[in-house]
Motif scaffolding. Structure first.
Motif, short mmCIF file in Angstrom:
data_model
loop_
_atom_site.label_atom_id
_atom_site.label_comp_id
_atom_site.label_asym_id
_atom_site.label_seq_id
_atom_site.Cartn_x
_atom_site.Cartn_y
_atom_site.Cartn_z
N ASP A 33 0.76 -1.22 -0.09
CA ASP A 33 -0.04 -0.03 0.10
C ASP A 33 0.85 1.30 0.07
OD1 ASP A 33 -2.14 -1.87 0.29
OD2 ASP A 33 -2.49 -1.49 2.26
N LEU A 34 0.52 2.42 -0.52
CA LEU A 34 0.84 3.54 -0.51
C LEU A 34 0.33 4.67 0.37
CD1 LEU A 34 3.27 5.62 -1.75
CD2 LEU A 34 1.80 5.78 -3.76
N HIS A 35 1.08 5.37 1.19
CA HIS A 35 0.40 6.62 1.98
C HIS A 35 1.10 7.68 1.91
CE1 HIS A 35 -2.27 3.82 3.95
NE2 HIS A 35 -1.41 2.90 3.85
N LEU A 36 0.60 9.04 1.70
CA LEU A 36 1.24 10.21 1.70
C LEU A 36 1.36 10.66 3.19
CD1 LEU A 36 2.27 12.79 0.19
CD2 LEU A 36 -0.19 13.50 -0.15
N VAL A 37 2.27 10.72 3.73
CA VAL A 37 2.55 11.13 5.19
C VAL A 37 2.87 12.65 5.34
CG1 VAL A 37 3.62 10.99 7.33
CG2 VAL A 37 3.06 8.81 5.84
N VAL A 38 2.01 13.64 5.59
CA VAL A 38 2.23 14.92 5.55
C VAL A 38 2.35 15.69 6.98
CG1 VAL A 38 1.23 16.97 4.65
CG2 VAL A 38 0.81 15.05 3.56
N SER A 39 3.15 16.44 7.17
CA SER A 39 3.51 16.88 8.50
C SER A 39 4.07 18.59 8.02
CB SER A 39 4.43 16.62 9.42
OG SER A 39 5.81 16.58 8.64
N ASP A 40 3.84 19.40 9.36
CA ASP A 40 4.32 20.71 9.35
C ASP A 40 3.90 21.83 8.42
OD1 ASP A 40 6.05 19.77 11.33
OD2 ASP A 40 7.88 19.69 9.96
N THR A 41 2.66 21.47 7.92
CA THR A 41 1.74 22.20 6.96
C THR A 41 0.36 22.20 7.03
OG1 THR A 41 1.77 22.85 4.56
CG2 THR A 41 1.66 20.47 5.02
N ASN A 42 -0.35 23.05 6.34
CA ASN A 42 -1.93 22.76 6.58
C ASN A 42 -2.43 22.00 5.31
OD1 ASN A 42 -4.61 23.11 6.53
ND2 ASN A 42 -4.60 25.36 6.65
N PRO A 43 -2.85 20.55 5.64
CA PRO A 43 -3.25 20.00 4.90
C PRO A 43 -4.34 20.43 3.75
CG PRO A 43 -4.13 19.06 6.59
CD PRO A 43 -3.43 20.36 6.95
N HIS A 44 -5.14 21.56 4.20
CA HIS A 44 -6.24 21.94 3.23
C HIS A 44 -5.82 23.01 2.76
CE1 HIS A 44 -8.51 19.15 5.93
NE2 HIS A 44 -8.26 19.68 6.76
#
Length: 217
Positions: A33-44
């Motif tokens: 599986d592939l996941h996009l792991v996002v931090s330190d930013t506003n995801p919206h």
């Protein structure tokens, strides 16, 4: 049973990062599986296609420093704290019962046949607890600036190790061990903390610098 996930890590969202994620998705093998792991930013703050947003795991500072209980630490959010980002993402994904993770920084490029590269990497990940590059012990005179960040107050004499981790495979078993050490006060730049704990606890390690590979940064 080998059940891996690929974690595509970024601290920003923009056209470049999304294109890199889509390239990775097209290239990756269906073994993981592939996941996009996002931090330190506003995801919206950046519009995402539905099929991309559905793959996103957003990790906040609170996730890294306050949850799960016991991981709160007196250190700032910085690139060297990616161990906390990985632990927080793994906790979010725990219901999926992955046995291993392949961690990719967003600026990793493939210099050869992409699917073959992912298959080769996953073969290594399946057989080892830690996969990264240039795994080396500390030697007197080595001036790498992050050696002094390493602190294992609950451990007696040990040899610090380091590795290069923009591409990294890690088993859930090693992650569980890492979390236990962090709860007991372990800290440091993750490129020394992770390899040191892996060596200290006897986990198996594969060095990409010693393997034929086609992924480069």
């Amino acid at each position: 049973m080998f059940k891996p996930a690929i974690l595509f890590s970024t601290h920003r969202l923009d056209d470049f990062v999304i294109e890199r994620f889509l390239v990775t998705r097209r290239a990756r093998t269906h073994r993981a599986d592939l996941h996009l792991v996002v931090s330190d930013t506003n995801p919206h703050a950046f519009p995402l296609p539905d099929d991309v947003s559905g793959a996103m795991v957003f990790v906040t500072d609170a996730d890294m420093f306050g949850s799960p209980p016991g991981l709160k630490e007196a250190r700032q959010v910085k690139p060297g704290n990616s161990d906390l980002k990985l632990l927080a993402a793994a906790h979010r994904l725990r219901p999926r019962q992955y046995t291993h993770y392949l961690w990719l920084e967003y600026d990793v490029y493939c210099a050869g046949p992409e699917q073959a590269a992912f298959d080769a990497l996953l073969d290594l990940v399946a057989d080892h607890d830690l996969v990264c590059s240039y795994v080396r012990p500390y030697r007197p005179g080595n001036q790498w600036k992050w050696w002094d960040s390493l602190d294992l107050p609950h451990v007696g004499g040990f040899t610090p190790w380091a590795g290069f981790t923009p591409i990294m495979g890690i088993s859930s078993a090693l992650l569980q061990s890492l979390e236990g050490h962090v709860r007991r006060g372990a800290r440091g730049h993750w490129e020394t903390l992770m390899p040191t704990i892996a060596r200290l606890e006897g986990f198996s390690i594969a060095d990409l610098a010693d393997e034929p590979h086609t992924l480069v940064t």
